[in-house]
Design an enzyme around this catalytic site. Structure first.
Site, mmCIF file in Angstrom:
data_model
loop_
_atom_site.group_PDB
_atom_site.id
_atom_site.type_symbol
_atom_site.label_atom_id
_atom_site.label_comp_id
_atom_site.label_asym_id
_atom_site.label_seq_id
_atom_site.Cartn_x
_atom_site.Cartn_y
_atom_site.Cartn_z
ATOM 1 N N GLY A 41 98.930 -35.498 -144.326
ATOM 2 C CA GLY A 41 98.527 -35.814 -145.804
ATOM 3 C C GLY A 41 98.600 -37.281 -146.289
ATOM 4 O O GLY A 41 98.382 -37.831 -146.850
ATOM 5 N N CYS A 250 73.848 -15.752 -156.232
ATOM 6 C CA CYS A 250 72.677 -16.488 -155.744
ATOM 7 C C CYS A 250 71.522 -15.812 -156.015
ATOM 8 O O CYS A 250 71.146 -14.699 -155.738
ATOM 9 C CB CYS A 250 73.078 -16.694 -154.329
ATOM 10 S SG CYS A 250 71.681 -17.548 -153.390
ATOM 11 N N CYS A 253 70.243 -15.010 -152.085
ATOM 12 C CA CYS A 253 70.711 -14.167 -151.335
ATOM 13 C C CYS A 253 71.604 -13.122 -152.004
ATOM 14 O O CYS A 253 72.245 -12.144 -151.625
ATOM 15 C CB CYS A 253 71.906 -14.903 -149.978
ATOM 16 S SG CYS A 253 73.231 -15.283 -150.705
ATOM 17 N N CYS A 275 73.263 -20.674 -153.411
ATOM 18 C CA CYS A 275 74.242 -21.353 -152.734
ATOM 19 C C CYS A 275 73.944 -22.705 -152.385
ATOM 20 O O CYS A 275 73.013 -23.207 -152.042
ATOM 21 C CB CYS A 275 74.440 -20.547 -151.483
ATOM 22 S SG CYS A 275 74.659 -18.637 -151.351
ATOM 23 N N CYS A 281 73.786 -19.216 -147.133
ATOM 24 C CA CYS A 281 73.064 -18.452 -147.799
ATOM 25 C C CYS A 281 71.828 -17.774 -146.892
ATOM 26 O O CYS A 281 71.252 -16.883 -147.021
ATOM 27 C CB CYS A 281 72.131 -19.505 -148.792
ATOM 28 S SG CYS A 281 71.072 -18.680 -149.921
#
Ligand SMILES: Nc1ncnc2c1ncn2[C@@H]1O[C@H](COP(=O)(O)OP(=O)(O)O)[C@@H](O)[C@H]1O
Ligand SMILES: [Mg+2]
Ligand SMILES: [Zn+2]
Lengths: 292, 256
Positions: A41, A250, A253, A275, A281
């Site tokens: 980080g 979605c 899908c 998606c 997807c």
């Protein structure tokens, strides 16, 4: 990411060193990456090179990818969640030309995934590397414009300013504010900007088996989250961080768990949700067909 | 009992200017001390050195914490000094811009020190901010407004609330009523006086307003050319000034 660098794949442009950057530059960037991995980080400055693409096209991410890429790697590049945007296609072509590596749109097949806005929906595995293109690496940038002072705050671990920002977001908007680049604490020590991924993807950084590398070209900074590292989104006890997605299925899908893009379908205000991760997807759609 | 704060043999020059010339000063728990003197006499420099904001070239500053341990303020590591400043101390600047975050709401300004001290409960932080706005006689319904929406006097109240929310033991103030209208000054001084008495705060404040010193201070320190030329109980210094410079200072106010 074995870096046997001088081996050129057959259809590689011979006018370039493998993966475009010269070996000394790649070594310098790999040293920076090792430092970044050792201090999760923490932003490490590096001597960024000019790349044959404008800033904003992910020159930081491209330099990181170029430095870790080996001839056996399989590269996936996504922009938003899609593999087929101009930016993603250009970067994929670039590496195919200068390194001759295999490219893919399948998350499962990729060893390196360079990304601008998303982490794939399919859980990442050990050995995979995510490379993030970062426009602004400093999470305190909007709160404290003096860079020397932000370095001091990181050194002291003094992140009350970021907490104040979150307080202001909630006071103003009612909920856990900024939907992109929501700041995270890495390894309980450094505050980090996860680059402009949606907050929805923040939990995917936590304890991920994959290695996460972040490259900021214009700001000349690299940082990292090693595998299995704690990554916690900043929040309040009584306003816990919640990953948000549009409350729809979605349209392609049927997924009710993936992150969705809103698409305008006509000029009469028609719209649908699909998606954002195109590979995910497609996988869902195939699975659905197979089940029928 | 030991003093809460001790400045010992402090010196600081800016080029040829001796802003502090061998100054020693003690402040006792619960005591209010005014530093007076004409402009350029070194009052702000002394306050900033005692508050750990500026390093002296000689001498040291000792803070005796609530557990009775003495801390050499300028020898502390930066992280420790910052913690001390936010937990045990407060600093009220003459210019609200120096003491407030102008881009952050009133509530966020007050809540910052709570968050710095580890406060992570949004509701509690807001409740404390609302309580402190009331205590400094501001309308808590305005806690989401930016500081620039408030008058100069209200901004000073906000600064005071922002300092006091973590219940410090010691507060520094540099001309807290400077630049305000006379009637606004008087009300602000009344508020400071009642808060200080209620909370039992030790206060070190700088003023060139002798009337403010008389109203708030138990003790007065008179500075000239970077030196303390006279100090004593407030009434004694003001009613029976011994140093000719103090006599001039007091007289000019009486004449005003
Ligand atoms: N940062 C500085 N640089 C140079 N000279 C300074 C600085 N701060 C204060 N001084 C000088 O030190 C002296 C004391 O200043 P100061 O402590 O601000 O006085 P006061 O608060 O009593 O008006 C003045 O002569 C002032 O010009
Ligand atoms: Mg002054
Ligand atoms: Zn889908």
């Amino acid at each position: 990411m074995t870096a046997s660098a001088h081996m050129q794949a057959p259809d590689t442009d011979p006018g370039y060193n493998f993966a475009y950057l010269d070996e000394a530059t790649k070594r310098m960037i790999r040293r920076t990456l090792l430092k970044a991995i050792a201090i999760p980080g923490h932003q490490i400055p590096f001597g960024a090179r000019e790349m044959p693409l404008p800033y904003g096209w992910g020159t930081g991410g491209i330099q990181v990818t170029a430095s870790i890429l080996g001839p056996d790697d399989t590269l996936k590049v996504i922009d938003q969640g899609a593999d087929d945007t101009t930016n993603a296609v250009s970067i994929r072509r670039f590496f195919h030309r200068v390194a001759g590596v295999r490219t893919t749109t399948r998350t499962a097949e990729a060893t390196i995934i360079q990304t601008r806005h998303r982490i794939p929906e399919r859980p990442l595995t050990e050995g995979q590397v995510m490379v993030f293109q970062v426009p602004m690496p400093e999470p305190l940038f909007k709160l404290e414009p003096r860079l020397a002072e932000t370095r001091r705050l990181h050194a002291l671990g003094d992140y009350s300013l970021a907490q104040v920002k979150l307080y202001e977001d909630i006071a103003r908007q009612g909920e856990g504010g900024s939907s992109y680049s929501h700041p995270v604490m890495v390894n309980h020590r450094y505050l980090m900007s996860p680059s402009p991924i949606p907050g929805f993807d923040n939990p995917k950084l936590h304890m991920s088996p994959a290695l996460m590398l972040f490259g900021a070209g214009r700001e000349k900074k690299i940082y990292a989250v090693p595998p299995y590292t704690s990554v916690v989104s900043l929040d309040f006890d009584d306003h816990p961080f919640r990953p948000v997605r549009a409350p729809h299925a979605c349209a392609a899908c049927g997924s009710t768990t993936s992150y969705l893009d809103e698409i305008v379908t006509d000029d009469r205000g028609g719209r649908m949700f699909v998606c954002s991760d195109t590979d995910h997807c497609a996988e869902n759609q195939m699975a659905r067909k197979a089940a029928e | 009992m030991s003093p809460i704060l001790e400045g010992q043999d402090l010196a600081l020059r800016f080029g040829a200017v001796r802003a502090l010339d061998d100054v020693s000063l003690s402040l006792w728990p619960g005591e209010v001390v005014a530093i007076v003197g004409e402009s350029g006499s070194g009052k702000s420099t002394l306050l900033r050195v005692l508050a750990g904001l500026m390093e002296p070239q000689a001498g040291r500053v000792l803070y005796h914490d609530a557990e009775g341990a003495a801390q050499d303020v300028h020898a502390l590591r930066e992280a420790e000094r910052r913690t001390l400043m936010r937990r045990d101390w407060g600093f009220v600047h003459q210019n609200a811009r120096d003491g407030l975050r102008m881009g952050v709401s009133a509530g966020g300004n007050i809540g910052e020190r709570l968050m710095a001290a580890g406060g992570r409960h949004y509701g509690n932080i807001r409740a404390a901010a609302a309580e402190w706005m009331s205590r400094v006689e501001m309308d808590p319904a305005r806690m989401d407004e930016a500081p620039r929406n408030f008058s100069g006097g209200m901004q000073q109240r906000l600064q005071i609330a922002r300092c006091l929310v973590t219940r410090p033991r010691l507060v520094f103030m540099d001309e807290p009523t400077g630049g305000l209208d006379v009637s606004v000054q008087a009300r602000l001084l009344d508020l400071i006086r009642s808060l200080v008495a209620e909370l039992g705060l030790a206060v070190l404040f700088v003023t060139h307003d002798i009337a403010a010193a008389r109203l708030l201070a138990h003790r007065i320190v008179v500075m000239r050319h970077g030196r303390i030329v006279e100090e004593g109980l407030a009434d004694r210094v003001l009613d029976d000034p011994r140093h000719p410079y103090t006599q001039l200072l007091v007289a000019s106010v009486l004449a005003a």
